[in-house]
Design a protein around this motif. Structure first.
Motif, mmCIF file in Angstrom:
data_model
loop_
_atom_site.group_PDB
_atom_site.id
_atom_site.type_symbol
_atom_site.label_atom_id
_atom_site.label_comp_id
_atom_site.label_asym_id
_atom_site.label_seq_id
_atom_site.Cartn_x
_atom_site.Cartn_y
_atom_site.Cartn_z
ATOM 1 N N ASP A 21 0.817 -1.210 0.000
ATOM 2 C CA ASP A 21 0.000 0.000 0.000
ATOM 3 C C ASP A 21 0.851 1.260 0.000
ATOM 4 N N ASP A 22 2.119 1.136 -0.439
ATOM 5 C CA ASP A 22 3.022 2.285 -0.382
ATOM 6 C C ASP A 22 3.681 2.575 -1.728
ATOM 7 N N VAL A 23 3.075 2.116 -2.825
ATOM 8 C CA VAL A 23 3.604 2.407 -4.158
ATOM 9 C C VAL A 23 3.011 3.742 -4.620
ATOM 10 N N GLN A 24 3.867 4.659 -5.034
ATOM 11 C CA GLN A 24 3.413 5.994 -5.419
ATOM 12 C C GLN A 24 3.882 6.340 -6.830
ATOM 13 N N VAL A 25 3.124 7.200 -7.486
ATOM 14 C CA VAL A 25 3.494 7.711 -8.803
ATOM 15 C C VAL A 25 3.587 9.238 -8.721
ATOM 16 N N GLN A 26 4.564 9.785 -9.426
ATOM 17 C CA GLN A 26 4.726 11.231 -9.509
ATOM 18 C C GLN A 26 4.456 11.682 -10.940
ATOM 19 N N VAL A 73 -0.541 23.464 -15.992
ATOM 20 C CA VAL A 73 0.806 23.894 -16.400
ATOM 21 C C VAL A 73 1.197 23.057 -17.602
ATOM 22 N N TYR A 74 1.666 23.697 -18.650
ATOM 23 C CA TYR A 74 2.039 22.936 -19.836
ATOM 24 C C TYR A 74 3.561 22.817 -19.927
ATOM 25 N N GLY A 75 4.008 21.739 -20.559
ATOM 26 C CA GLY A 75 5.430 21.425 -20.686
ATOM 27 C C GLY A 75 5.587 19.926 -20.896
ATOM 28 N N VAL A 76 6.799 19.431 -20.706
ATOM 29 C CA VAL A 76 7.081 18.006 -20.860
ATOM 30 C C VAL A 76 7.140 17.375 -19.469
ATOM 31 N N PHE A 77 6.192 16.488 -19.177
ATOM 32 C CA PHE A 77 6.096 15.842 -17.877
ATOM 33 C C PHE A 77 6.574 14.389 -17.982
ATOM 34 N N GLN A 78 6.731 13.773 -16.815
ATOM 35 C CA GLN A 78 7.063 12.349 -16.725
ATOM 36 C C GLN A 78 6.184 11.688 -15.681
ATOM 37 N N PHE A 79 5.709 10.475 -15.999
ATOM 38 C CA PHE A 79 5.153 9.600 -14.979
ATOM 39 C C PHE A 79 6.342 8.861 -14.348
ATOM 40 N N LYS A 80 6.546 9.020 -13.057
ATOM 41 C CA LYS A 80 7.707 8.412 -12.394
ATOM 42 C C LYS A 80 7.252 7.560 -11.214
ATOM 43 N N GLN A 118 7.641 9.531 -20.468
ATOM 44 C CA GLN A 118 7.549 10.954 -20.777
ATOM 45 C C GLN A 118 6.313 11.256 -21.611
ATOM 46 N N ILE A 119 5.695 12.399 -21.314
ATOM 47 C CA ILE A 119 4.492 12.803 -22.045
ATOM 48 C C ILE A 119 4.411 14.333 -22.055
ATOM 49 N N PRO A 120 4.152 14.964 -23.199
ATOM 50 C CA PRO A 120 3.983 16.428 -23.211
ATOM 51 C C PRO A 120 2.561 16.833 -22.817
ATOM 52 N N VAL A 121 2.456 17.995 -22.249
ATOM 53 C CA VAL A 121 1.168 18.588 -21.874
ATOM 54 C C VAL A 121 1.062 19.943 -22.570
ATOM 55 N N ARG A 122 -0.004 20.150 -23.320
ATOM 56 C CA ARG A 122 -0.188 21.384 -24.084
ATOM 57 C C ARG A 122 -1.272 22.251 -23.455
ATOM 58 N N PRO A 123 -1.273 23.533 -23.766
ATOM 59 C CA PRO A 123 -2.364 24.400 -23.285
ATOM 60 C C PRO A 123 -3.593 24.245 -24.189
ATOM 61 N N TYR A 124 -4.664 24.945 -23.877
ATOM 62 C CA TYR A 124 -5.846 24.959 -24.732
ATOM 63 C C TYR A 124 -5.518 25.623 -26.063
ATOM 64 N N LYS A 125 -6.079 25.111 -27.139
ATOM 65 C CA LYS A 125 -6.022 25.813 -28.413
ATOM 66 C C LYS A 125 -6.983 27.005 -28.379
ATOM 67 N N HIS A 126 -6.824 27.911 -29.352
ATOM 68 C CA HIS A 126 -7.642 29.133 -29.315
ATOM 69 C C HIS A 126 -9.129 28.827 -29.451
ATOM 70 N N ASN A 127 -9.436 27.724 -30.139
ATOM 71 C CA ASN A 127 -10.851 27.402 -30.348
ATOM 72 C C ASN A 127 -11.391 26.418 -29.311
ATOM 73 N N GLU A 128 -10.590 26.148 -28.281
ATOM 74 C CA GLU A 128 -11.047 25.231 -27.238
ATOM 75 C C GLU A 128 -11.492 25.954 -25.975
ATOM 76 N N TYR A 129 -11.247 27.257 -25.911
ATOM 77 C CA TYR A 129 -11.693 28.017 -24.753
ATOM 78 C C TYR A 129 -13.204 28.234 -24.819
ATOM 79 N N GLU A 130 -13.840 28.458 -23.698
ATOM 80 C CA GLU A 130 -15.258 28.811 -23.659
ATOM 81 C C GLU A 130 -15.464 30.198 -24.270
ATOM 82 N N ARG A 131 -16.621 30.373 -24.872
ATOM 83 C CA ARG A 131 -16.898 31.664 -25.517
ATOM 84 C C ARG A 131 -16.897 32.783 -24.482
#
Length: 435
Positions: free
Chosen positions: A335-340, A369-376, A392-405
């Protein structure tokens, strides 16, 4: 026609081919045993037979044999090494201190048994592993309180120790009831090496000195700081056992009865056999060896692993962890396995849940927060091989057409803009039509 003949020839071999490519076996099977004298092979036969009965292939050689070597053509010939040659000043063949260190650095396992006449070479090997034997070549561990009762009182160098390491994965789940007989030299642990542990310690009344001479100065090693048997698990998961006594592996100590001074209980058989067999199971990865497979992550509403995540996505992470039982892989339950979820520092730290069949899983929201993250997953636990997983996995921000009106947080700005337009319209009307 020739292809058909080859296929028909291989059909009887298919079961053997399939079995040879079954689950990976982490247990060392080929072991080189280096001896001072071939007489040790018979005087310590019970210990060797216990290894052979568990499927180990032992090859016995004299330590000064000019033909011995650990590798050939860049490949190691053995999975483990046992040094029952405490007096050897120089190994034969291509084996030396550097070769043994490289052997361990390559992930192979090592057992060292020293004695009162341990050579400088054996001491140097032990020092490389993180322990320091008493510098006095005539010193032995003496205990006037925790000695083993015998017909001849002697100098109390025959010790009955029951100060074992508290770990079921190292010593097995069956409790050790009888003390272990020890007669040899003590050693201390290098404080700068956090990987070495005491598997068997001396009592608080023990000290290291020459039993044949009077003490003229306080002994350098005293009390529970003296380690009788130590173990090391390197960062590459190679395992090492270091003992200050070769006799404790002998048939005589295995079969001998034991009674610790001050204890009314006399055991018909010492704990040497059980202790050393259980520790050897740990050293040769028959216990406490973990592996991780099937590392997966995906969005909550999907099953396929994406190439990129968007901030604030909900995701699931899972990994399967198994433990080697000596014969097969079984689920590891903890019960002590953790992921970062990590980028320069952990943005998310989650303890994984388990279904007790080896699967560990959790879910969380991708940080804003966007950038290059890691599951560790960095898992280190006493007695177990360490797990180090990263993906490793990248995280991107919202595109211009993905924001709420219209964003609720921006309503004050919307109000300011529309009020400005209304005010300008009223000002224009007043200015143009005012007489």
């Amino acid at each position: 026609m020739s292809k058909l003949l080859i296929f028909l020839t291989l059909i009887p071999l298919l079961p053997f081919l399939c079995s040879s490519f079954s689950a990976e076996n982490p247990t060392d099977r080929r072991i080189l045993v280096l001896l001072d004298d071939f007489a040790i092979k018979s005087s310590h036969s019970l210990y060797f037979k216990s290894l052979q009965s568990r499927g180990f292939d032992l090859e016995f050689k004299l330590a000064d044999d000019p033909k011995i070597g650990l590798h050939r053509y860049g490949q190691y010939l053995y999975d483990g090494l046992i040094l029952f040659s405490p007096t050897i000043e120089r190994f034969g063949g291509s084996i030396d201190l550097a070769a043994i260190v490289d052997f361990v650095d390559s992930g192979h396992d090592l057992i060292i048994a020293a004695d009162t006449n341990a050579s400088d070479l054996i001491r140097e090997i032990a020092t490389e592993c993180g322990v320091d034997f008493d510098e006095d070549p005539a010193a032995m561990v003496i205990d006037h309180t925790g000695y083993a009762v015998s017909a001849v009182e002697g100098d109390h160098t025959l010790i009955a120790s029951d100060d074992f390491i508290k770990s079921d994965v190292i010593l097995g789940s069956k409790q050790l009831e009888a003390p272990v007989l020890f007669q040899g030299i003590g050693h201390s642990l290098n404080p700068s090496n956090s990987l070495v542990l005491k598997a068997l310690s001396a009592s608080a009344s023990a000290y290291s000195a020459n039993p044949k001479s009077k003490l003229t100065a306080p002994p350098s090693l005293t009390g529970s700081a003296i380690s009788l048997v130590s173990i090391v698990q390197a960062r590459n998961n190679a395992r090492i056992l270091i003992s200050g006594s070769l006799n404790m592996f002998s048939n005589r100590f295995f079969r001998s009865g034991v009674q610790k001074a001050g204890s009314p209980t006399k055991h018909e058989k010492s704990g040497n056999e059980q202790f050393l067999i259980e520790v050897s199971k740990w050293v040769f990865h028959e216990r406490g060896h973990l592996k991780a497979v099937s590392v997966r992550h995906h969005k909550v509403e999907e099953e396929d692993e994406p190439a990129v995540y968007r901030i604030n996505d909900d995701l699931k992470y899972s990994v399967e962890i198994y433990e080697w039982s000596g014969t097969s892989w079984g689920p590891y339950v903890a019960d002590d396995v953790q992921v970062q979820f990590y980028m320069m520092s952990p943005y998310v730290l989650k303890t994984l849940s388990t279904d007790k069949t080896g699967l560990y899983f959790t879910s969380f929201k991708v940080p804003d927060v966007y950038g290059v993250f890691q599951f560790k997953v960095e898992y280190q636990k006493l007695g177990y091989t360490s797990l180090s997983l990263s993906k490793q996995i990248p995280v991107r921000p919202y595109k211009h057409n993905e924001y709420e009106r219209f964003i609720p947080a921006a309503y004050p700005y919307y109000g300011a803009a529309f009020s400005m337009m209304a005010g300008f319209f009223l000002f224009t009307v007043v200015h143009l039509y005012n007489k």
